[in-house]
Design an enzyme around this catalytic site. Structure first.
Site, mmCIF file in Angstrom:
data_model
loop_
_atom_site.group_PDB
_atom_site.id
_atom_site.type_symbol
_atom_site.label_atom_id
_atom_site.label_comp_id
_atom_site.label_asym_id
_atom_site.label_seq_id
_atom_site.Cartn_x
_atom_site.Cartn_y
_atom_site.Cartn_z
ATOM 1 N N LYS A 31 60.176 35.405 30.741
ATOM 2 C CA LYS A 31 61.524 35.757 30.250
ATOM 3 C C LYS A 31 62.341 36.538 31.286
ATOM 4 O O LYS A 31 63.557 36.349 31.362
ATOM 5 C CB LYS A 31 61.434 36.558 28.948
ATOM 6 C CG LYS A 31 61.022 35.708 27.758
ATOM 7 C CD LYS A 31 61.041 36.513 26.471
ATOM 8 C CE LYS A 31 60.571 35.674 25.306
ATOM 9 N NZ LYS A 31 60.624 36.385 24.029
ATOM 10 N N GLU B 223 75.824 39.620 26.384
ATOM 11 C CA GLU B 223 75.572 41.063 26.382
ATOM 12 C C GLU B 223 74.146 41.356 25.927
ATOM 13 O O GLU B 223 73.463 42.225 26.455
ATOM 14 C CB GLU B 223 76.581 41.764 25.453
ATOM 15 C CG GLU B 223 76.496 43.278 25.564
ATOM 16 C CD GLU B 223 77.395 44.010 24.580
ATOM 17 O OE1 GLU B 223 77.812 43.418 23.567
ATOM 18 O OE2 GLU B 223 77.670 45.204 24.831
ATOM 19 N N ASN C 218 65.458 34.458 26.454
ATOM 20 C CA ASN C 218 64.589 33.438 25.855
ATOM 21 C C ASN C 218 65.318 32.102 25.783
ATOM 22 O O ASN C 218 64.758 31.120 25.308
ATOM 23 C CB ASN C 218 64.127 33.868 24.454
ATOM 24 C CG ASN C 218 65.238 33.763 23.435
ATOM 25 O OD1 ASN C 218 66.411 33.857 23.787
ATOM 26 N ND2 ASN C 218 64.887 33.560 22.189
ATOM 27 N N ASP D 100 66.263 36.575 20.456
ATOM 28 C CA ASP D 100 65.143 37.161 19.705
ATOM 29 C C ASP D 100 65.630 38.169 18.665
ATOM 30 O O ASP D 100 65.168 38.174 17.514
ATOM 31 C CB ASP D 100 64.162 37.864 20.660
ATOM 32 C CG ASP D 100 63.341 36.870 21.461
ATOM 33 O OD1 ASP D 100 63.106 35.750 20.982
ATOM 34 O OD2 ASP D 100 62.932 37.227 22.585
ATOM 35 N N ALA E 134 57.430 49.933 22.691
ATOM 36 C CA ALA E 134 58.672 50.023 23.484
ATOM 37 C C ALA E 134 58.556 49.129 24.712
ATOM 38 O O ALA E 134 59.012 49.474 25.800
ATOM 39 C CB ALA E 134 58.935 51.472 23.884
ATOM 40 N N ARG F 61 53.172 54.651 22.568
ATOM 41 C CA ARG F 61 52.060 55.401 23.175
ATOM 42 C C ARG F 61 52.552 56.156 24.399
ATOM 43 O O ARG F 61 52.270 57.332 24.569
ATOM 44 C CB ARG F 61 50.951 54.396 23.558
ATOM 45 C CG ARG F 61 49.827 54.996 24.338
ATOM 46 C CD ARG F 61 48.793 53.958 24.648
ATOM 47 N NE ARG F 61 49.302 52.880 25.479
ATOM 48 C CZ ARG F 61 48.563 51.855 25.919
ATOM 49 N NH1 ARG F 61 47.297 51.777 25.578
ATOM 50 N NH2 ARG F 61 49.092 50.918 26.675
ATOM 51 N N THR F 62 53.317 55.457 25.265
ATOM 52 C CA THR F 62 53.886 56.107 26.450
ATOM 53 C C THR F 62 55.291 56.569 26.084
ATOM 54 O O THR F 62 56.233 55.756 26.017
ATOM 55 C CB THR F 62 53.949 55.099 27.621
ATOM 56 O OG1 THR F 62 52.689 54.428 27.702
ATOM 57 C CG2 THR F 62 54.265 55.781 28.935
ATOM 58 N N MET G 81 56.302 41.630 14.152
ATOM 59 C CA MET G 81 57.000 40.631 14.971
ATOM 60 C C MET G 81 56.071 39.513 15.430
ATOM 61 O O MET G 81 56.525 38.450 15.839
ATOM 62 C CB MET G 81 57.690 41.306 16.165
ATOM 63 C CG MET G 81 59.018 41.926 15.734
ATOM 64 S SD MET G 81 59.856 42.971 16.946
ATOM 65 C CE MET G 81 59.865 41.975 18.383
HETATM 66 P P1 ATR Z 1 55.686 42.794 24.930
HETATM 67 O O1 ATR Z 1 56.495 41.930 25.838
HETATM 68 O O2 ATR Z 1 54.865 42.047 23.917
HETATM 69 O O3 ATR Z 1 56.484 43.893 24.319
HETATM 70 P P2 ATR Z 1 54.642 44.754 26.724
HETATM 71 O O4 ATR Z 1 55.987 44.872 27.380
HETATM 72 O O5 ATR Z 1 53.423 44.758 27.582
HETATM 73 O O6 ATR Z 1 54.556 43.449 25.859
HETATM 74 O O7 ATR Z 1 54.539 45.933 25.628
HETATM 75 C C1 ATR Z 1 53.396 46.124 24.859
HETATM 76 C C2 ATR Z 1 53.637 47.255 23.852
HETATM 77 O O8 ATR Z 1 52.428 47.469 23.109
HETATM 78 C C3 ATR Z 1 53.977 48.592 24.508
HETATM 79 O O9 ATR Z 1 54.796 49.337 23.655
HETATM 80 C C4 ATR Z 1 52.589 49.216 24.632
HETATM 81 O O10 ATR Z 1 52.593 50.626 24.728
HETATM 82 P P3 ATR Z 1 52.753 51.336 26.192
HETATM 83 O O11 ATR Z 1 54.202 51.215 26.554
HETATM 84 O O12 ATR Z 1 52.313 52.717 25.986
HETATM 85 O O13 ATR Z 1 51.853 50.544 27.126
HETATM 86 C C5 ATR Z 1 51.968 48.802 23.314
HETATM 87 N N1 ATR Z 1 50.511 48.866 23.404
HETATM 88 C C6 ATR Z 1 49.697 48.020 24.068
HETATM 89 N N2 ATR Z 1 48.404 48.412 23.949
HETATM 90 C C7 ATR Z 1 48.425 49.544 23.209
HETATM 91 C C8 ATR Z 1 47.414 50.452 22.723
HETATM 92 N N3 ATR Z 1 46.109 50.242 22.989
HETATM 93 N N4 ATR Z 1 47.797 51.512 21.981
HETATM 94 C C9 ATR Z 1 49.099 51.730 21.688
HETATM 95 N N5 ATR Z 1 50.111 50.917 22.111
HETATM 96 C C10 ATR Z 1 49.769 49.849 22.859
#
Ligand code: ATR
Length: 282
Positions: A78, A90, A99, A115, A140, A163-164, A226
């Protein structure tokens, strides 16, 4: 007519579309677009095409050079497809990813991101979208970034939990100009009755669920994932079900919705989606 006249076979150029991804065999997009084409009487071709990790840009340029009218893009391309466009909606600009691509009359590629519109349409279909509700979004990453603008434009107040924390904070800073959005650490969400909790993490792919307080789910009016499961419930919805959550849905309707918005961009006709979603016709 002289005997040696060759009559060219009657060829009708069929407008060509596709979805690009890797992997792609699992994609339901061809079935969805064939269904829409039949429903609206459009004559078009729509294939699933495997993108190459290295050659993807060249593949896409060749596809359009051969006369294709548009395409969908799915993981992991993407952002790369977005870089190839000359003109942006936008919602594609704010998502930083597309997409949907459409070839314009002048040959430019127009990038859109449907999306978020697909998610908003699906929440509307479910009756879960009223103005000034508070939504909790888990995650996020790219999936979240793709849907924030349409949700904020639909006047939803958003709490973004990740998480982050910095990634959630960065998105809250970036999208704050469009509406009410705040960031929180995933394990630090204060327990309150959210209108809708949306799972946008990739945890379901590993069979896991986000480490949030179960009371959040029990108190929510509705829970949306989702992702969608080919069979049964996603891990997130299975957990919600075990907590007796009444209103819940996976992302199949969002998938159909984003396809419908792409189709409308290409063909100028918005297909009807409810029967396809509710009767799971594909
Ligand atoms: P996508 O395109 O599906 O959004 P991504 O950009 O890799 O994929 O994002 C994955 C999301 O799942 C993120 O919010 C990630 O959290 P981090 O930003 O902290 O990495 C979350 N995620 C993935 N594994 C996780 C875990 N074990 N615990 C909590 N959040 C997780």
């Amino acid at each position: 007519m002289p005997q040696n006249t060759v009559i060219a076979p009657h060829t009708t150029a069929v407008d060509r579309y596709a979805v690009w991804g890797n992997p792609i065999a699992q994609s339901k997009s061809p079935q969805i677009h064939h269904f829409f084409a039949q429903q609206t009487g459009q004559i078009m071709q729509y294939d699933a095409l495997l993108g190459d990790e290295v050659q993807f840009e060249q593949q896409l340029l060749d596809f359009f050079a051969q006369g294709a009218k548009g395409c969908n893009i799915t993981a992991p391309f993407k952002q790369r497809a977005y870089q190839l466009a000359q003109v942006y909606s936008e919602r594609a600009l704010t998502a930083g990813a597309c997409n949907t691509l459409k070839k314009l009359e002048n040959g430019d590629l127009y990038a859109d991101n449907t999306d978020g519109a697909g998610l908003v349409s699906d929440l509307q279909r479910l009756g879960w979208l009223r103005p000034h509700q508070t939504l909790l979004i888990l995650g996020a990453g790219g999936a979240t970034q793709g849907v924030l603008l349409p949700l904020l434009q639909a006047k939803q107040h958003i709490v973004l939990a990740n998480r982050t924390l910095e990634k959630a904070q960065d998105l809250a800073d970036k999208f704050g100009q469009y509406g009410q959005i705040s960031a929180v650490q995933l394990t630090d969400i204060s327990v309150q009755p959210f209108d809708v909790i949306i799972n946008a993490t990739s945890l379901g792919l590993q069979g896991k669920t986000a480490p949030i307080a179960p009371e959040l789910l029990s108190l929510a009016h509705a829970v949306y994932d989702m992702q969608y499961a080919k069979q049964g419930d996603t891990p997130f919805l299975a957990w919600a079900k075990s907590l007796s959550v009444k209103n819940m849905s996976d992302g199949f309707g969002m998938l159909v919705g984003q396809a419908a918005h792409s189709f409308a961009l290409w063909r100028g006709i918005m297909p009807e989606v409810n029967r396809l979603i509710e009767q799971e016709m594909i």
